[in-house]
Design an enzyme around this catalytic site. Structure first.
Site, PDB file in Angstrom:
ATOM      1  N   THR A 163       0.812  -1.222   0.000  1.00 50.32           N
ATOM      2  CA  THR A 163       0.000   0.000   0.000  1.00 50.32           C
ATOM      3  C   THR A 163       0.848   1.277   0.000  1.00 50.32           C
ATOM      4  O   THR A 163       0.319   2.374   0.184  1.00 50.32           O
ATOM      5  CB  THR A 163      -0.956   0.041   1.215  1.00 50.32           C
TER       6      THR A 163
ATOM      7  N   TYR B 292      -5.572  -3.443   4.144  1.00 49.04           N
ATOM      8  CA  TYR B 292      -4.553  -4.175   3.379  1.00 49.04           C
ATOM      9  C   TYR B 292      -3.128  -4.016   3.906  1.00 49.04           C
ATOM     10  O   TYR B 292      -2.282  -4.864   3.635  1.00 49.04           O
ATOM     11  CB  TYR B 292      -4.621  -3.764   1.894  1.00 49.04           C
TER      12      TYR B 292
ATOM     13  N   TYR C 287      -3.492  17.161   5.566  1.00 48.36           N
ATOM     14  CA  TYR C 287      -3.661  16.120   4.561  1.00 48.36           C
ATOM     15  C   TYR C 287      -4.466  16.721   3.408  1.00 48.36           C
ATOM     16  O   TYR C 287      -5.609  17.113   3.595  1.00 48.36           O
ATOM     17  CB  TYR C 287      -4.408  14.951   5.207  1.00 48.36           C
TER      18      TYR C 287
HETATM   19  C1  FAD Z   1      -5.479   4.460   0.165  1.00 51.95           C
HETATM   20  C2  FAD Z   1      -4.321   4.584   1.096  1.00 51.95           C
HETATM   21  C3  FAD Z   1      -4.497   5.134   2.344  1.00 51.95           C
HETATM   22  C4  FAD Z   1      -3.412   5.258   3.212  1.00 51.95           C
HETATM   23  N1  FAD Z   1      -3.620   5.768   4.455  1.00 51.95           N
HETATM   24  C5  FAD Z   1      -2.591   5.833   5.327  1.00 51.95           C
HETATM   25  C6  FAD Z   1      -2.801   6.319   6.655  1.00 51.95           C
HETATM   26  O1  FAD Z   1      -3.915   6.683   7.047  1.00 51.95           O
HETATM   27  N2  FAD Z   1      -1.732   6.356   7.483  1.00 51.95           N
HETATM   28  C7  FAD Z   1      -0.509   5.927   7.081  1.00 51.95           C
HETATM   29  O2  FAD Z   1       0.407   5.949   7.888  1.00 51.95           O
HETATM   30  N3  FAD Z   1      -0.283   5.493   5.829  1.00 51.95           N
HETATM   31  C8  FAD Z   1      -1.284   5.415   4.949  1.00 51.95           C
HETATM   32  N4  FAD Z   1      -1.070   4.947   3.687  1.00 51.95           N
HETATM   33  C9  FAD Z   1       0.288   4.532   3.289  1.00 51.95           C
HETATM   34  C10 FAD Z   1       0.593   3.053   3.573  1.00 51.95           C
HETATM   35  O3  FAD Z   1      -0.596   2.329   3.775  1.00 51.95           O
HETATM   36  C11 FAD Z   1       1.495   2.918   4.786  1.00 51.95           C
HETATM   37  O4  FAD Z   1       2.760   3.428   4.455  1.00 51.95           O
HETATM   38  C12 FAD Z   1       1.633   1.490   5.311  1.00 51.95           C
HETATM   39  O5  FAD Z   1       2.256   1.535   6.558  1.00 51.95           O
HETATM   40  C13 FAD Z   1       2.402   0.577   4.386  1.00 51.95           C
HETATM   41  O6  FAD Z   1       2.227  -0.749   4.855  1.00 51.95           O
HETATM   42  P1  FAD Z   1       2.325  -1.979   3.854  1.00 51.95           P
HETATM   43  O7  FAD Z   1       2.247  -3.220   4.658  1.00 51.95           O
HETATM   44  O8  FAD Z   1       1.358  -1.868   2.771  1.00 51.95           O
HETATM   45  O9  FAD Z   1       3.802  -1.811   3.315  1.00 51.95           O
HETATM   46  P2  FAD Z   1       4.332  -1.868   1.834  1.00 51.95           P
HETATM   47  O10 FAD Z   1       3.635  -0.899   0.990  1.00 51.95           O
HETATM   48  O11 FAD Z   1       4.354  -3.277   1.367  1.00 51.95           O
HETATM   49  O12 FAD Z   1       5.825  -1.378   2.081  1.00 51.95           O
HETATM   50  C14 FAD Z   1       6.125  -0.067   2.462  1.00 51.95           C
HETATM   51  C15 FAD Z   1       7.634   0.084   2.617  1.00 51.95           C
HETATM   52  O13 FAD Z   1       8.088  -0.671   3.735  1.00 51.95           O
HETATM   53  C16 FAD Z   1       8.941  -1.750   3.320  1.00 51.95           C
HETATM   54  N5  FAD Z   1       8.528  -2.907   4.092  1.00 51.95           N
HETATM   55  C17 FAD Z   1       7.296  -3.493   4.124  1.00 51.95           C
HETATM   56  N6  FAD Z   1       7.298  -4.497   5.013  1.00 51.95           N
HETATM   57  C18 FAD Z   1       8.541  -4.549   5.549  1.00 51.95           C
HETATM   58  C19 FAD Z   1       9.162  -5.375   6.527  1.00 51.95           C
HETATM   59  N7  FAD Z   1       8.519  -6.363   7.139  1.00 51.95           N
HETATM   60  N8  FAD Z   1      10.453  -5.137   6.837  1.00 51.95           N
HETATM   61  C20 FAD Z   1      11.135  -4.132   6.239  1.00 51.95           C
HETATM   62  N9  FAD Z   1      10.600  -3.334   5.303  1.00 51.95           N
HETATM   63  C21 FAD Z   1       9.315  -3.535   4.973  1.00 51.95           C
HETATM   64  C22 FAD Z   1       8.739  -1.882   1.827  1.00 51.95           C
HETATM   65  O14 FAD Z   1       9.863  -2.386   1.154  1.00 51.95           O
HETATM   66  C23 FAD Z   1       8.403  -0.456   1.426  1.00 51.95           C
HETATM   67  O15 FAD Z   1       9.566   0.306   1.272  1.00 51.95           O
HETATM   68  C24 FAD Z   1      -2.131   4.820   2.798  1.00 51.95           C
HETATM   69  C25 FAD Z   1      -1.975   4.247   1.542  1.00 51.95           C
HETATM   70  C26 FAD Z   1      -3.063   4.128   0.687  1.00 51.95           C
HETATM   71  C27 FAD Z   1      -2.881   3.499  -0.645  1.00 51.95           C
END
Ligand code: FAD
Length: 533
Positions: A141, A209, A454
């Site tokens: 995400t 997600y 935001y």
């Molecule tokens: C519609 C939408 C709404 C959102 N709202 C918010 C919100 O309200 N607040 C917020 O903080 N963010 C928000 N985000 C951003 C995003 O969801 C966050 O950054 C979230 O924490 C990413 O988690 P993920 O598991 O999807 O990580 P990913 O997208 O899979 O990875 C994010 C980064 O972390 C790294 N990574 C992932 N897992 C690990 C691991 N286990 N060890 C080391 N590195 C790792 C990846 O390589 C990448 O660089 C939003 C995004 C979208 C698309």
């Protein structure tokens, strides 16, 4: 100590659509009122995503693939196009536009799915040996290009997918901590904790997600963070696999044992290591949740009221304030976009906990807000917000479908700087996107010393929507830097914000990051090009 080990989620969650947000079953056209509004403001264009796309062939040598299969089992080394497409980039609007136009140049050569810390460590050792780039993948995400790593100079690039690492490893009911594996998505983690009578209380808009590892790796912040704390404030311990070996941190509630190394890995975006377990502070499941709405004559008055609450130590669990434009189009309630608005600004407040604590906090907050000129709107707007709180991202896809460019960005600053930040970013976006651009804003997170802003942007999509958005994003980022605010309050740095990071942390700060990277990942295989300036 009361322990529970190795609990896994009861149900499998769906994969997201590769070129849209969320559950493919929940894709819906724009609600009628919103469609009418869009037609009036921008006109409607039919801009469907390409139905057929070609995923570049995997370039990974078959001998290397065989070695990976030897480490993880061949079921967990995937080279098929559909899986590699699902692990290509994240979910920002630029990511979606690229997917929709069939640009899959960043597709990984393989998707590997380790099942535990040892297998993650084995993949890293293999990657160092063969000089293969590794992109840790949680929920996918990211909205800042955190999954778009550089591949030049490497023998290949693999997505290290944490989807199999979904156990609740341990619960300590006495200390109120829980240890979770990184691949648990928000609802899965909450369901496992709820079975123990506990909650984490971390609800970013991407909650459905995004994963525990991702929250830690990006220092995420949620809609209830005023009450429960940002994710980095919830973390008490981490286990990390790095190319140089394991780091395990967090043996006490607080310590003075030198700089807090947990902070090095929180927000490290996969550039220093792969987070394989996270120990978090947990709370008892709230017996009561109440959300309500407040009306303010202006954004300035509403923001001042938030500051008063924060500085009095009286923040509710949820507090957010839409500016006049965002209130006017009901963005906080996607199902009602286009419906009539009463003007002014909408604030949402929420209270979670035991009924006595909720009642006391609610009474105290109500008295302060009413005293400052807020008009209570009752529970209906709050419940409507809570009901639709994870729906807005679906709306972005529906807008892209009808030729409207829509994207969000966020920042934060001290209270004394907020007016300049608001005006600077709004002005930069409007100037770059031209006449007719809609720029909406809300205060999403509040602290004693400041808050985050935001922004949501919409404009009629140009033929080259990506080429239209990237300069606008750069102009907004320049405006943020110019007023001395942060380039990111919670979306992290990734590749998109990297050009502005050094201005924020200084040359020496950037050099510290490079030094840590060089020590933990000397051959630079982890997320090359992400985060480190
Ligand atoms: C519609 C939408 C709404 C959102 N709202 C918010 C919100 O309200 N607040 C917020 O903080 N963010 C928000 N985000 C951003 C995003 O969801 C966050 O950054 C979230 O924490 C990413 O988690 P993920 O598991 O999807 O990580 P990913 O997208 O899979 O990875 C994010 C980064 O972390 C790294 N990574 C992932 N897992 C690990 C691991 N286990 N060890 C080391 N590195 C790792 C990846 O390589 C990448 O660089 C939003 C995004 C979208 C698309």
């Amino acid at each position: 100590m009361d322990q529970t080990t190795s609990q896994t989620p009861a149900t499998e969650q769906t994969e997201m659509h590769p070129s849209r947000w969320g559950d493919p079953e929940r894709v819906t056209p724009l609600p009628d009122a919103a469609r009418g509004l869009i037609e009036m403001v921008f006109g409607l264009q039919d801009r469907p995503a390409l139905a057929e796309v070609t995923v570049p062939a995997s370039g990974l040598d078959s001998a290397l693939v065989a070695e990976l299969a030897g480490l993880l089992g061949s079921d967990h080394v995937l080279l098929d196009d559909a899986t590699r497409r699902l692990r290509t980039r994240g979910k920002s609007t630029p990511d979606l536009l690229r997917q929709r136009s069939g640009d899959l140049d960043d597709a990984p050569d393989a998707v590997v799915r380790p099942g535990n810390h040892e297998e993650v460590a084995a993949v890293l050792t293999w990657a160092v040996q063969h000089h293969v780039a590794v992109v840790p993948f949680g929920g996918g995400t990211s909205v800042t290009g955190g999954l778009v790593a550089r591949r030049d100079g490497f023998a290949g690039l693999i997505s290290l997918d944490l989807i199999r690492m979904k156990r609740l490893l341990e619960v300590d009911h006495t200390s109120m901590t829980a240890t979770l594996e990184p691949g648990l998505r928000g609802p899965e983690a909450e369901a496992l904790l709820a079975a123990e009578g506990l909650t984490l209380g971390h609800y970013p808009q991407s909650f459905e997600y995004a994963t525990i590892g991702g929250f830690a790796a990006t220092r995420s912040s949620g809609q209830s963070s005023a009450g429960y704390g940002r994710f980095d404030a919830l973390v008490v311990g981490l286990r990390v696999a790095t190319p140089r070996g394991e780091v395990s941190l967090g043996s006490s509630p607080a310590n003075a044992a030198g700089p807090d190394l947990r902070q090095l890995f929180l927000g490290s975006e996969g550039a220093f290591g792969v987070i394989t377990a996270v120990t978090v502070r947990v709370r008892r499941l709230p017996a009561q949740k109440i959300y309500e709405g407040w009306h303010w004559a202006s954004f300035v008055e509403g923001a001042a009221a938030m500051r008063t609450l924060a500085q009095a130590g009286m923040l509710p669990t949820v507090i957010r304030l839409s500016d006049e434009s965002e209130t006017a189009i009901n963005l906080a309630r996607p199902s009602e976009i286009g419906a009539e608005s009463s003007g002014g600004c909408m604030m949402i407040t929420g209270y979670e906990g035991e009924p006595e604590a909720v009642a006391a906090k609610r009474a105290a907050v109500t008295s302060v807000l009413a005293g400052l000129g807020g008009k209570p709107l009752g529970e209906e707007p709050g419940q409507a917000w809570a009901h639709g709180r994870f729906d807005a991202p679906y709306l972005r896809d529906s807008l892209l479908d009808v030729g409207v460019l829509a994207e969000t960005l966020e920042t934060a600053a001290f209270w004394s700087n907020i007016d300049d930040l608001y005006a600077g970013v709004k002005g930069a976006l409007e100037a770059s996107l031209g006449d007719g651009a809609i720029v909406l804003c809300h205060i999403s997170h509040v602290y004693e010393t400041g808050c985050s802003l935001y922004f949501t942007v919409a404009q009629k999509a140009a033929e080259d929507a990506l080429g239209q958005w990237l300069p606008a994003k750069a102009a907004a980022s320049d405006a943020i830097t110019k007023v001395g605010a942060t380039i990111t309050h919670h979306h992290a740095v990734g590749t998109d914000h990297k050009p502005w990071l050094t201005a924020e942390i200084g040359e020496l700060g950037a050099s510290i990051l490079r030094a840590v990277k060089a020590d933990l990942d000397p051959t630079g295989i982890l997320n090359p090009g992400v985060l480190i300036p």
